[in-house]
Design a protein around this motif. Structure first.
Motif, PDB file in Angstrom:
ATOM      1  N   UNK A  87       8.909  12.516  12.006  1.00  0.00           N
ATOM      2  CA  UNK A  87       9.524  11.383  11.929  1.00  0.00           C
ATOM      3  C   UNK A  87      11.208  11.185  11.923  1.00  0.00           C
ATOM      4  N   UNK A  88      11.387  12.283  12.001  1.00  0.00           N
ATOM      5  CA  UNK A  88      12.691  12.126  12.370  1.00  0.00           C
ATOM      6  C   UNK A  88      13.307  12.687  14.060  1.00  0.00           C
ATOM      7  N   UNK A  89      12.291  13.197  14.480  1.00  0.00           N
ATOM      8  CA  UNK A  89      12.486  12.919  16.364  1.00  0.00           C
ATOM      9  C   UNK A  89      12.332  11.602  16.470  1.00  0.00           C
ATOM     10  N   UNK A  90      11.693  10.831  16.105  1.00  0.00           N
ATOM     11  CA  UNK A  90      11.071   9.632  16.065  1.00  0.00           C
ATOM     12  C   UNK A  90      11.875   8.901  15.876  1.00  0.00           C
ATOM     13  N   UNK A  91      12.595   8.549  14.283  1.00  0.00           N
ATOM     14  CA  UNK A  91      13.467   7.545  13.412  1.00  0.00           C
ATOM     15  C   UNK A  91      15.007   8.058  13.354  1.00  0.00           C
ATOM     16  N   UNK A  92      15.032   9.282  13.639  1.00  0.00           N
ATOM     17  CA  UNK A  92      16.702   9.837  13.430  1.00  0.00           C
ATOM     18  C   UNK A  92      16.382   9.914  11.643  1.00  0.00           C
ATOM     19  N   UNK A  93      18.042   9.889  10.734  1.00  0.00           N
ATOM     20  CA  UNK A  93      17.995  10.233   9.913  1.00  0.00           C
ATOM     21  C   UNK A  93      18.054   8.787   8.646  1.00  0.00           C
ATOM     22  N   UNK A  94      18.073   7.781   9.232  1.00  0.00           N
ATOM     23  CA  UNK A  94      17.859   6.603   8.562  1.00  0.00           C
ATOM     24  C   UNK A  94      16.566   7.030   7.482  1.00  0.00           C
ATOM     25  N   UNK A  95      16.733   6.908   5.946  1.00  0.00           N
ATOM     26  CA  UNK A  95      15.835   7.023   5.158  1.00  0.00           C
ATOM     27  C   UNK A  95      15.246   5.756   5.016  1.00  0.00           C
ATOM     28  N   UNK A  96      14.983   4.924   4.990  1.00  0.00           N
ATOM     29  CA  UNK A  96      14.088   3.619   5.321  1.00  0.00           C
ATOM     30  C   UNK A  96      12.933   3.737   6.397  1.00  0.00           C
ATOM     31  N   UNK A  97      13.960   3.784   7.876  1.00  0.00           N
ATOM     32  CA  UNK A  97      13.010   4.816   8.779  1.00  0.00           C
ATOM     33  C   UNK A  97      11.988   5.046   8.234  1.00  0.00           C
ATOM     34  N   UNK A  98      12.476   6.629   7.571  1.00  0.00           N
ATOM     35  CA  UNK A  98      11.519   7.828   7.892  1.00  0.00           C
ATOM     36  C   UNK A  98      10.601   7.460   6.923  1.00  0.00           C
ATOM     37  N   UNK A  99      10.915   7.039   5.677  1.00  0.00           N
ATOM     38  CA  UNK A  99       9.968   6.122   5.015  1.00  0.00           C
ATOM     39  C   UNK A  99       8.520   5.377   5.562  1.00  0.00           C
ATOM     40  N   UNK A 100       9.026   4.845   6.487  1.00  0.00           N
ATOM     41  CA  UNK A 100       7.907   3.906   6.751  1.00  0.00           C
ATOM     42  C   UNK A 100       7.339   4.835   8.032  1.00  0.00           C
ATOM     43  N   UNK A 101       7.997   5.414   8.524  1.00  0.00           N
ATOM     44  CA  UNK A 101       7.122   6.194   9.425  1.00  0.00           C
ATOM     45  C   UNK A 101       5.730   7.306   8.799  1.00  0.00           C
ATOM     46  N   UNK A 102       6.468   8.108   7.714  1.00  0.00           N
ATOM     47  CA  UNK A 102       5.520   8.736   7.045  1.00  0.00           C
ATOM     48  C   UNK A 102       4.988   8.442   5.618  1.00  0.00           C
ATOM     49  N   UNK A 103       5.083   6.558   5.836  1.00  0.00           N
ATOM     50  CA  UNK A 103       4.155   5.491   4.858  1.00  0.00           C
ATOM     51  C   UNK A 103       4.078   6.325   3.249  1.00  0.00           C
ATOM     52  N   UNK A 104       5.990   6.593   3.290  1.00  0.00           N
ATOM     53  CA  UNK A 104       5.784   6.691   1.701  1.00  0.00           C
ATOM     54  C   UNK A 104       6.824   5.989   0.784  1.00  0.00           C
ATOM     55  N   UNK A 105       7.552   6.081  -0.363  1.00  0.00           N
ATOM     56  CA  UNK A 105       9.015   5.311  -0.149  1.00  0.00           C
ATOM     57  C   UNK A 105       9.930   5.961  -0.105  1.00  0.00           C
ATOM     58  N   UNK A 106      11.415   5.480  -0.204  1.00  0.00           N
ATOM     59  CA  UNK A 106      12.434   5.795   0.023  1.00  0.00           C
ATOM     60  C   UNK A 106      12.588   7.550  -0.802  1.00  0.00           C
ATOM     61  N   UNK A 107      12.516   6.904  -1.735  1.00  0.00           N
ATOM     62  CA  UNK A 107      12.933   8.104  -2.930  1.00  0.00           C
ATOM     63  C   UNK A 107      11.836   9.055  -2.356  1.00  0.00           C
ATOM     64  N   UNK A 108      10.561   9.409  -2.858  1.00  0.00           N
ATOM     65  CA  UNK A 108       9.732   9.909  -2.005  1.00  0.00           C
ATOM     66  C   UNK A 108      10.592  11.221  -0.592  1.00  0.00           C
ATOM     67  N   UNK A 109      11.427  10.757  -0.006  1.00  0.00           N
ATOM     68  CA  UNK A 109      11.943  11.370   1.712  1.00  0.00           C
ATOM     69  C   UNK A 109      13.006  11.714   0.816  1.00  0.00           C
ATOM     70  N   UNK A 110      13.781  10.869  -0.217  1.00  0.00           N
ATOM     71  CA  UNK A 110      15.173  11.649  -1.292  1.00  0.00           C
ATOM     72  C   UNK A 110      14.586  13.196  -1.122  1.00  0.00           C
ATOM     73  N   UNK A 111      13.081  12.761  -2.529  1.00  0.00           N
ATOM     74  CA  UNK A 111      13.390  13.975  -2.863  1.00  0.00           C
ATOM     75  C   UNK A 111      12.383  15.250  -2.072  1.00  0.00           C
ATOM     76  N   UNK A 112      11.820  14.903  -0.542  1.00  0.00           N
ATOM     77  CA  UNK A 112      11.983  15.568   0.137  1.00  0.00           C
ATOM     78  C   UNK A 112      12.923  16.253   0.802  1.00  0.00           C
ATOM     79  N   UNK A 168       0.858  -1.350  -0.751  1.00  0.00           N
ATOM     80  CA  UNK A 168      -0.267   0.273  -0.068  1.00  0.00           C
ATOM     81  C   UNK A 168       1.122   1.113  -0.540  1.00  0.00           C
ATOM     82  N   UNK A 169       2.270   1.062   0.707  1.00  0.00           N
ATOM     83  CA  UNK A 169       3.231   2.123   0.754  1.00  0.00           C
ATOM     84  C   UNK A 169       3.604   2.802  -0.201  1.00  0.00           C
TER      85      UNK A 169
END
Length: 129
Positions: free
Chosen positions: A92-117, A41-42
């Motif tokens: 998300x960054x406060x909870x998960x730190x800078x780890x891309x996959x963790x941020x993506x999971x927390x925000x329900x998006x893909x890593x590509x979108x975290x990098x774009x953001x 779904x993500x």
């Protein structure tokens, strides 16, 4: 997900599930977005937002690899700005730190979108600074 499907409907774009070479695609001739079946779904949400970016940005098939790469970056940034809010990113960054996959999971998006953001954040800081 419903707001993305509504946006597709407003743009008069049909969304179909069909196997292809990539996770998704947009055909401006038939005004059809293709999503690969079986994605999480993500991933489905992120790919649909990315393809809607191509629609809303008026992208046509790119004549060169450089233009294609630019269009892909623009569609990712458009999708990221649609799906990620500044507050959600900060939380998300406060909870998960800078780890891309963790941020993506927390925000329900893909890593590509975290990098774009993150790219959009850096651009904003450069303009403001």
């Amino acid at each position: 997900m419903q707001h993305l499907l509504r946006l597709a409907d407003e743009q008069r774009v049909r969304v179909v599930e069909r196997v292809g070479r990539t996770r998704g695609g947009y055909d401006p001739v038939t005004r059809t977005i293709r999503l690969s079946p079986g994605m999480s779904a993500r991933t489905t949400r992120s790919v649909l937002a990315h393809e809607l970016g191509h629609v809303c940005l008026g992208h046509l098939p790119a004549p060169t690899p450089a233009i294609r790469a630019l269009q892909e970056r623009q569609a990712d940034e458009w999708a990221a700005s649609l799906l990620i809010t500044p507050r959600a990113y900060a939380e998300a960054e406060e909870v998960r730190g800078p780890h891309l996959a963790s941020l993506a999971f927390e925000m329900d998006v893909t890593i590509e979108l975290v990098v774009a953001y993150q790219r959009l954040l850096r651009q904003t800081l450069l303009v403001a600074g």
